[in-house]
Design an enzyme around this catalytic site. Sequence first.
Site, PDB file in Angstrom:
ATOM      1  CE  LYS A 175      -3.840  -2.681   0.658  1.00  0.00           C
ATOM      2  NZ  LYS A 175      -5.063  -2.818  -0.090  1.00  0.00           N
ATOM      3  CE  LYS A 201      -3.106 -10.002  -2.818  1.00  0.00           C
ATOM      4  NZ  LYS A 201      -3.699  -8.589  -2.994  1.00  0.00           N
ATOM      5  CG  ASP A 203      -4.113  -3.863  -3.179  1.00  0.00           C
ATOM      6  OD1 ASP A 203      -3.834  -2.954  -2.538  1.00  0.00           O
ATOM      7  OD2 ASP A 203      -5.003  -4.901  -3.278  1.00  0.00           O
ATOM      8  CD  GLU A 204      -8.021  -5.234  -4.871  1.00  0.00           C
ATOM      9  OE1 GLU A 204      -6.798  -5.896  -3.889  1.00  0.00           O
ATOM     10  OE2 GLU A 204      -8.200  -4.159  -4.858  1.00  0.00           O
ATOM     11  CG  HIS A 287      -7.726 -10.290  -4.898  1.00  0.00           C
ATOM     12  ND1 HIS A 287      -8.977  -9.883  -5.010  1.00  0.00           N
ATOM     13  CD2 HIS A 287      -7.156  -9.868  -3.745  1.00  0.00           C
ATOM     14  CE1 HIS A 287      -9.107  -8.928  -4.221  1.00  0.00           C
ATOM     15  NE2 HIS A 287      -8.182  -8.941  -3.528  1.00  0.00           N
ATOM     16  NE  ARG A 288     -13.393 -12.654  -0.718  1.00  0.00           N
ATOM     17  CZ  ARG A 288     -14.490 -12.811   0.300  1.00  0.00           C
ATOM     18  NH1 ARG A 288     -15.130 -13.861   0.228  1.00  0.00           N
ATOM     19  NH2 ARG A 288     -14.327 -11.976   1.306  1.00  0.00           N
ATOM     20  CE  LYS A 327     -10.632  -3.139   2.689  1.00  0.00           C
ATOM     21  NZ  LYS A 327      -9.605  -2.304   2.086  1.00  0.00           N
TER      22      LYS A 327
HETATM   23  C1  CAP Z   1      -6.987  -5.553   1.675  1.00  0.00           C
HETATM   24  C2  CAP Z   1      -6.938  -5.814   0.211  1.00  0.00           C
HETATM   25  C3  CAP Z   1      -7.875  -6.828  -0.090  1.00  0.00           C
HETATM   26  C4  CAP Z   1      -9.118  -7.117   0.372  1.00  0.00           C
HETATM   27  C5  CAP Z   1      -9.873  -8.154  -0.255  1.00  0.00           C
HETATM   28  C6  CAP Z   1      -7.712  -4.277  -0.128  1.00  0.00           C
HETATM   29  O1  CAP Z   1      -6.038  -4.178   2.015  1.00  0.00           O
HETATM   30  O2  CAP Z   1      -5.743  -5.581  -0.372  1.00  0.00           O
HETATM   31  O3  CAP Z   1      -8.021  -6.787  -1.625  1.00  0.00           O
HETATM   32  O4  CAP Z   1      -9.239  -7.010   1.747  1.00  0.00           O
HETATM   33  O5  CAP Z   1     -10.825  -8.645   0.572  1.00  0.00           O
HETATM   34  O6  CAP Z   1      -7.436  -3.993  -1.367  1.00  0.00           O
HETATM   35  O7  CAP Z   1      -8.636  -3.914   0.140  1.00  0.00           O
HETATM   36  P1  CAP Z   1      -6.324  -3.900   3.594  1.00  0.00           P
HETATM   37  P2  CAP Z   1     -11.385 -10.137   0.476  1.00  0.00           P
HETATM   38  O8  CAP Z   1      -5.664  -4.796   4.519  1.00  0.00           O
HETATM   39  O9  CAP Z   1      -5.628  -2.623   3.601  1.00  0.00           O
HETATM   40  O10 CAP Z   1      -7.603  -3.641   3.916  1.00  0.00           O
HETATM   41  O11 CAP Z   1      -9.911 -10.707   0.919  1.00  0.00           O
HETATM   42  O12 CAP Z   1     -12.439 -10.186   1.372  1.00  0.00           O
HETATM   43  O13 CAP Z   1     -11.581 -10.554  -0.898  1.00  0.00           O
HETATM   44 MG    MG Z   2      -6.540  -5.422  -2.200  1.00  0.00          MG
END
Ligand code: CAP
Ligand code: MG
Length: 434
Positions: A175, A201, A203-204, A287-288, A327
Amino acid sequence: MMIQLKRNYFGKVAPSTDQSENPFIIRLPCRSMYVNLGFDPDPEQFIIASFHLESENVLKCAGFLAAESSVGTWTELTTMKNRIEKLKAVVFRKEGNFIQVAYPLELFEYGNIPLLLSDVAGNIFGLEYVSRLKLLDLDFPKDYISSFPGPLYGIEGVRNILKTGERPHVGTIIKPKMGLNPEETAGVAFDAYTGGCDFVKDDENLSDQKFCPFEERVVRVLEAADKAGEETGEKKMYAPNVTSPQFMERAQFVKDHGGACIMIDVLTAGFTAVQLLRSTGMVIHGHRAMHAAVTRDPRHGIEMVVFAKLARLAGVDQLHIGAAVGKMKGSKKEIQKIRDAITEDIGLKRVFPVASGGLYPGVVPELLEFMGNDVIIQAGGGIHGHPDGTYCGAKAMRQAVDAGMKKISLTKYAEEHGELKKALEKWGSSRVRE
Ligand code: CAP
Ligand code: MG
């Protein structure tokens, strides 16, 4: 003058009273063909789909749904053949809005997830007669499951690479989500690794943007992982996000540069991408992203457990399944069901559950309580938002895991562990959602 014959639902024909009746009015296929509530399908011969169905007449509509998702359509067919009868789906259970449909295995091409979804989660969601429909679960015969390779590594294989014994894995997502250049990304990754993260990793929504070219990022972060591994004596893993039309070339690039893992956004890239990536021989982190567009409404869409089962068949080694804290929406009950679905013994390797989304040290013990130790706990903001930076954020997460495994309260453990203390002062701790 040809009288418009309106076939009623039991296949009997009664002359229509309204001569102007539109010949294309929906005349539901004869219910008896697709509904048999006394039928007891052999679970080794049928894929069983469980649905929540809302309609003005649930059973009538269930028959139509079974027709539309197997061999039929909106009306009787002069081209139907007796032998095709054995391919039809049958509604065999109805309790209120809950229905179950048995789909003969012969309807499906083995090993083909997209076509399975085109069938049991295709047109039926768009039928006028359906007011709401949720695909709750799919249960597969062993013969169908065995047509998929499943995870190449699974939990045991990933643990073997990282030499982590039985403990939970700690991961982070770099981040800010977007905007860092490759050198900055590698620097944040190095701090996370040396602070105690096993896994870093992308990010998505990070791929090959101008501000952070994919190939340069991969090379730099892999170097950071190696350097941190030497410094800490721990194995480190990086999951670059290959989600793109070039996913295979990018995976190969990661492999050629010594990477062991790649990340794919399973739903936006598609299950075919996962099935193809499995041939690379790398750990696949699933990732989903986008799942909540179809999973979160209890009365319409597709349950996450369905996607999780398909991701396991397709070959995902690690899968985001929610956290019941933090969250993202998700209850403990739902997440345990998904966890059980990706780890139960079905003849395929077990998928490593990933808990993520607004996590921080204060939630770790509760999370471990209900998830157990076979979990990858991922924190982005919960590490990079630590008052003393990423390195201390990662240390605080590892300290929270240690406290959880030793069953020592976080406040007690924080007395001797300053990084955890600072994290608790900033974010406190919270309870999981039942
Ligand atoms: C978490 C995260 C994840 C989500 C995915 C984001 O970051 O990288 O992609 O949590 O959710 O982009 O928000 P934070 P899930 O730790 O900063 O929240 O695992 O429910 O699919
Ligand atoms: Mg993410």
